[in-house]
Design a protein around this motif. Structure first.
Motif, PDB file in Angstrom:
ATOM      1  N   ASP A  31       0.811  -1.217   0.000  1.00  0.00           N
ATOM      2  CA  ASP A  31       0.000   0.000   0.000  1.00  0.00           C
ATOM      3  C   ASP A  31       0.844   1.266   0.000  1.00  0.00           C
ATOM      4  N   GLY A  32       2.164   1.110  -0.004  1.00  0.00           N
ATOM      5  CA  GLY A  32       3.042   2.262  -0.049  1.00  0.00           C
ATOM      6  C   GLY A  32       3.437   2.807   1.310  1.00  0.00           C
ATOM      7  N   TYR A  33       3.025   2.133   2.391  1.00  0.00           N
ATOM      8  CA  TYR A  33       3.380   2.584   3.730  1.00  0.00           C
ATOM      9  C   TYR A  33       4.638   1.864   4.216  1.00  0.00           C
ATOM     10  N   LEU A  34       5.303   2.455   5.183  1.00  0.00           N
ATOM     11  CA  LEU A  34       6.547   1.890   5.694  1.00  0.00           C
ATOM     12  C   LEU A  34       6.279   0.561   6.382  1.00  0.00           C
ATOM     13  N   ASP A  35       7.059  -0.447   6.028  1.00  0.00           N
ATOM     14  CA  ASP A  35       6.895  -1.786   6.590  1.00  0.00           C
ATOM     15  C   ASP A  35       8.038  -2.142   7.525  1.00  0.00           C
ATOM     16  N   ARG A  36       9.300  -1.973   7.054  1.00  0.00           N
ATOM     17  CA  ARG A  36      10.469  -2.311   7.868  1.00  0.00           C
ATOM     18  C   ARG A  36      11.581  -1.293   7.639  1.00  0.00           C
ATOM     19  N   ILE A  37      12.418  -1.139   8.632  1.00  0.00           N
ATOM     20  CA  ILE A  37      13.629  -0.344   8.482  1.00  0.00           C
ATOM     21  C   ILE A  37      14.830  -1.189   8.918  1.00  0.00           C
ATOM     22  N   VAL A  38      15.973  -0.923   8.320  1.00  0.00           N
ATOM     23  CA  VAL A  38      17.205  -1.655   8.625  1.00  0.00           C
ATOM     24  C   VAL A  38      18.202  -0.666   9.213  1.00  0.00           C
ATOM     25  N   ILE A  39      18.729  -0.996  10.394  1.00  0.00           N
ATOM     26  CA  ILE A  39      19.611  -0.103  11.147  1.00  0.00           C
ATOM     27  C   ILE A  39      20.982  -0.751  11.318  1.00  0.00           C
ATOM     28  N   SER A  40      22.041   0.023  11.118  1.00  0.00           N
ATOM     29  CA  SER A  40      23.399  -0.424  11.429  1.00  0.00           C
ATOM     30  C   SER A  40      23.963   0.443  12.559  1.00  0.00           C
ATOM     31  N   ASN A  41      25.082  -0.003  13.152  1.00  0.00           N
ATOM     32  CA  ASN A  41      25.656   0.699  14.309  1.00  0.00           C
ATOM     33  C   ASN A  41      24.561   0.989  15.342  1.00  0.00           C
ATOM     34  N   CYS A  42      23.820  -0.052  15.658  1.00  0.00           N
ATOM     35  CA  CYS A  42      22.622   0.109  16.477  1.00  0.00           C
ATOM     36  C   CYS A  42      22.953   0.079  17.974  1.00  0.00           C
ATOM     37  N   TYR A  43      22.487   1.096  18.686  1.00  0.00           N
ATOM     38  CA  TYR A  43      22.625   1.185  20.140  1.00  0.00           C
ATOM     39  C   TYR A  43      21.256   1.023  20.785  1.00  0.00           C
ATOM     40  N   LYS A  44      21.259   0.535  22.037  1.00  0.00           N
ATOM     41  CA  LYS A  44      20.004   0.258  22.727  1.00  0.00           C
ATOM     42  C   LYS A  44      20.152   0.564  24.206  1.00  0.00           C
ATOM     43  N   ARG A  45      19.098   1.099  24.790  1.00  0.00           N
ATOM     44  CA  ARG A  45      19.047   1.245  26.255  1.00  0.00           C
ATOM     45  C   ARG A  45      17.603   1.251  26.704  1.00  0.00           C
ATOM     46  N   ALA A  46      17.402   0.909  27.963  1.00  0.00           N
ATOM     47  CA  ALA A  46      16.054   0.939  28.521  1.00  0.00           C
ATOM     48  C   ALA A  46      15.585   2.386  28.638  1.00  0.00           C
ATOM     49  N   PHE A  65      13.766  -3.863  11.886  1.00  0.00           N
ATOM     50  CA  PHE A  65      12.659  -3.570  12.796  1.00  0.00           C
ATOM     51  C   PHE A  65      11.374  -3.379  11.999  1.00  0.00           C
ATOM     52  N   LYS A  66      10.277  -3.939  12.502  1.00  0.00           N
ATOM     53  CA  LYS A  66       8.968  -3.717  11.903  1.00  0.00           C
ATOM     54  C   LYS A  66       8.445  -2.358  12.341  1.00  0.00           C
ATOM     55  N   TYR A  67       7.993  -1.583  11.383  1.00  0.00           N
ATOM     56  CA  TYR A  67       7.509  -0.239  11.710  1.00  0.00           C
ATOM     57  C   TYR A  67       6.266  -0.299  12.588  1.00  0.00           C
ATOM     58  N   SER A  68       5.462  -1.352  12.432  1.00  0.00           N
ATOM     59  CA  SER A  68       4.242  -1.471  13.235  1.00  0.00           C
ATOM     60  C   SER A  68       4.544  -1.628  14.718  1.00  0.00           C
ATOM     61  N   GLU A  69       5.778  -2.024  15.064  1.00  0.00           N
ATOM     62  CA  GLU A  69       6.161  -2.218  16.460  1.00  0.00           C
ATOM     63  C   GLU A  69       6.982  -1.051  16.999  1.00  0.00           C
ATOM     64  N   ILE A  70       7.137  -0.012  16.184  1.00  0.00           N
ATOM     65  CA  ILE A  70       7.964   1.137  16.553  1.00  0.00           C
ATOM     66  C   ILE A  70       7.082   2.287  17.019  1.00  0.00           C
ATOM     67  N   LYS A  71       7.578   3.011  18.010  1.00  0.00           N
ATOM     68  CA  LYS A  71       6.893   4.205  18.485  1.00  0.00           C
ATOM     69  C   LYS A  71       7.834   5.407  18.373  1.00  0.00           C
ATOM     70  N   ASN A  72       7.275   6.542  18.009  1.00  0.00           N
ATOM     71  CA  ASN A  72       8.015   7.808  18.024  1.00  0.00           C
ATOM     72  C   ASN A  72       9.312   7.755  17.214  1.00  0.00           C
ATOM     73  N   LEU A  73       9.206   7.407  15.953  1.00  0.00           N
ATOM     74  CA  LEU A  73      10.380   7.394  15.085  1.00  0.00           C
ATOM     75  C   LEU A  73      10.839   8.815  14.802  1.00  0.00           C
ATOM     76  N   SER A  74      12.119   9.083  15.042  1.00  0.00           N
ATOM     77  CA  SER A  74      12.691  10.396  14.725  1.00  0.00           C
ATOM     78  C   SER A  74      13.893  10.202  13.805  1.00  0.00           C
ATOM     79  N   LEU A  75      14.077  11.137  12.890  1.00  0.00           N
ATOM     80  CA  LEU A  75      15.145  11.070  11.903  1.00  0.00           C
ATOM     81  C   LEU A  75      16.007  12.318  11.996  1.00  0.00           C
ATOM     82  N   GLU A  76      17.321  12.114  12.022  1.00  0.00           N
ATOM     83  CA  GLU A  76      18.267  13.225  12.027  1.00  0.00           C
ATOM     84  C   GLU A  76      19.054  13.178  10.728  1.00  0.00           C
ATOM     85  N   TYR A  77      18.934  14.217   9.930  1.00  0.00           N
ATOM     86  CA  TYR A  77      19.618  14.268   8.645  1.00  0.00           C
ATOM     87  C   TYR A  77      21.016  14.838   8.845  1.00  0.00           C
ATOM     88  N   GLN A  78      22.018  14.038   8.495  1.00  0.00           N
ATOM     89  CA  GLN A  78      23.403  14.396   8.768  1.00  0.00           C
ATOM     90  C   GLN A  78      24.195  14.501   7.464  1.00  0.00           C
TER      91      GLN A  78
END
Length: 258
Positions: free
Chosen positions: A182-197, A229-242
């Protein structure tokens, strides 16, 4: 019955260059950059097929020694309205290799022409705010092509995902993305991935200047090259253009990048 099938096959073959051109124009990498209603696609494909086949016919007529009796093929399409005589059937049988060559050539031409037009389109209208941009917001957002001023060389993505009863913050470099049918975001692929609670960071940890900044913030580098990551399971996606900024060469002669 056989004549009707042949007629439908000829019409379908004549229309195919339009659809092939559209597919080459509207798809790049793994992404359908614009989705249109089937009726719109069909109408546009018909017009494109007429143009492409007209170019093909002109090529055959003026640049090859071949001659084409279009009245015979018109009879084939009209089926029983204008029956074929034996001489015309013999002409069709003898021309089958040439017709097959034309079909293959026109299909390849449609594919190549669509790719060329797409390349030129992105070259002259590369941004979301361009006058003739594609109607695909996600593509421009996730490619960092919003405007000339915000043209990004790479994108840092940050988002929250719930795992069990705990929310985690992820942060990394956006490498790829996939849209659904349908043209909507389904998945994103991340490298150099960091994680914290998703919790407060102690002031002692934040003030430890011996740690890298993200580790000061409580992030842990995940041990994998790419995370999906599945976009349906993501909340508050933010993008920084560098952008990569080349600084003055240091005294050692090495260039630094930030």
């Amino acid at each position: 019955m056989t004549g009707a099938i042949v007629a439908v096959g000829i019409i379908f073959t004549l229309l195919m260059p339009g659809f092939i051109f559209q597919k080459a124009l509207l798809r790049t990498e793994n992404t359908q950059i614009e989705r249109r209603p089937f009726t719109v696609m069909s109408t546009q494909a018909l017009g494109l097929a007429i143009i492409i086949n007209s170019l093909g016919i002109c090529f055959v007529k003026y640049l090859t020694p071949l001659t084409v009796d279009y009245s015979i093929w018109l009879k084939v399409i009209l089926n029983k309205s204008l029956p074929l005589v034996p001489d015309e059937i013999a002409i069709i049988e003898n021309s089958i290799p040439y017709v097959a060559s034309y079909i293959v050539a026109i299909f390849l031409f449609s594919r190549i022409l669509g790719s060329i037009v797409q390349k030129l389109w992105f070259e002259y209208f590369p941004y979301k705010d361009s006058k003739f941009s594609f109607d695909t917001p996600w593509y421009y957002e996730l490619k960092g092509k919003l405007s000339k001023d915000s043209d990004a060389e790479f994108i840092v993505a940050s988002f929250v995902q719930d795992i069990g009863n705990t929310a985690y913050i992820y942060r990394g470099i956006l490498q790829d993305f996939y849209l659904n049918k349908d043209g909507y975001l389904d998945r994103i692929v991340i490298s150099n991935c960091y994680k914290r609670a998703f919790e407060n960071i102690s002031s002692d940890q934040f003030c430890n200047e011996e740690l890298p900044f993200l580790e000061q913030m409580g992030f842990v580098l995940l041990n994998a090259d790419r995370y999906v990551f599945k976009y349906s399971e993501i909340k508050n996606l933010s993008l920084e253009y560098q952008k990569m900024v080349k600084q003055e060469e240091t005294e050692s002669g090495l260039s630094q990048f930030t």
